[in-house]
Design a protein around this motif. Sequence first.
Motif, PDB file in Angstrom:
ATOM      1  N   CYS A  63       0.823  -1.202   0.000  1.00 35.58           N
ATOM      2  CA  CYS A  63       0.000   0.000   0.000  1.00 35.58           C
ATOM      3  C   CYS A  63       0.860   1.255   0.000  1.00 35.58           C
ATOM      4  CB  CYS A  63      -0.915  -0.006   1.230  1.00 35.58           C
ATOM      5  SG  CYS A  63      -2.314  -1.111   1.033  1.00 35.58           S
ATOM      6  N   CYS A 112      -6.886   1.937  -0.505  1.00 36.64           N
ATOM      7  CA  CYS A 112      -6.243   2.671  -1.598  1.00 36.64           C
ATOM      8  C   CYS A 112      -7.273   3.129  -2.618  1.00 36.64           C
ATOM      9  CB  CYS A 112      -5.181   1.800  -2.266  1.00 36.64           C
ATOM     10  SG  CYS A 112      -3.714   1.609  -1.235  1.00 36.64           S
ATOM     11  N   HIS A 128      -4.161  -2.695  -7.945  1.00 34.99           N
ATOM     12  CA  HIS A 128      -4.114  -2.672  -6.484  1.00 34.99           C
ATOM     13  C   HIS A 128      -5.406  -2.075  -5.913  1.00 34.99           C
ATOM     14  CE1 HIS A 128      -2.281  -2.463  -2.494  1.00 34.99           C
ATOM     15  NE2 HIS A 128      -2.938  -1.310  -2.386  1.00 34.99           N
ATOM     16  N   CYS A 152      -7.817  -3.414  -2.996  1.00 32.77           N
ATOM     17  CA  CYS A 152      -7.579  -2.759  -1.705  1.00 32.77           C
ATOM     18  C   CYS A 152      -8.551  -1.599  -1.540  1.00 32.77           C
ATOM     19  CB  CYS A 152      -6.131  -2.281  -1.631  1.00 32.77           C
ATOM     20  SG  CYS A 152      -5.778  -1.292  -0.169  1.00 32.77           S
TER      21      CYS A 152
HETATM   22 ZN   LIG Z   1      -3.662  -0.512  -0.664  1.00 32.72          ZN
END
Ligand SMILES: [Zn+2]
Length: 157
Positions: free
Chosen positions: A4, A37, A30, A34
Motif C-alpha cells: 500500500c 487505496c 491494487h 484494496c
Molecule cells: Zn492498498
Amino acid sequence: MNSCDDIRDLLSLAAAGALDPDADERVSRHAHDCAACAAELDNWQLLARGLRRLPTPQPAAGVVERARARAELAFGEEAEQRWNRNVLAFLIAFAWTLTVLSWPIVRILSGGFASWFTTRLTPTWYAFAGLTALGWVAGGIAAMVLAWHQRRERRLA
Ligand SMILES: [Zn+2]
C-alpha cells in the motif's frame, strides 16, 4: 505484490493522469483489491476533477489593456523622437547643401573665381554669412515648431 505504501505514493499521480501505462495499470489492479487505496484514489480523482474545472488564472481585468497602452505610448514616443531626429537631420543636410551650393555663387557675384581663395572679408561675405546663419536659425526654429506641433496633435488625439 505492491504494498500500500508504494501505491499510495502513486495515487495522486494516477488521478492526475501523469503515470506511464505500466504504473497506472499497477495502481488500478491494487485499487481493485484494496478498499483503502481505492478510497484514497477516489479522493484524489475528485480533487483532480475539481482542479480541472477551476478557471485558468486570468490577469486581472485591465492589466493587459494598461500594459498594451503603455507599450504603445512608449513606441509612439520612440517613433516621434525618430521622426524629430529625421527632420533635424534633413534640415541640417539642407542647410549644408544650401551653404555649399550658394558659396561659389556668392563668391562669383562678389568678385569672380580669382577671389575664391582670398580671406578678405567683403560686405558680400558678411551678407552671405548672415544669410547662412539666418537659414540655420530658421531651420532650427522650424524643427522645434514641427516637433511641438506634432506632440500637441498626438496629445489631442
Ligand atoms: Zn492498498
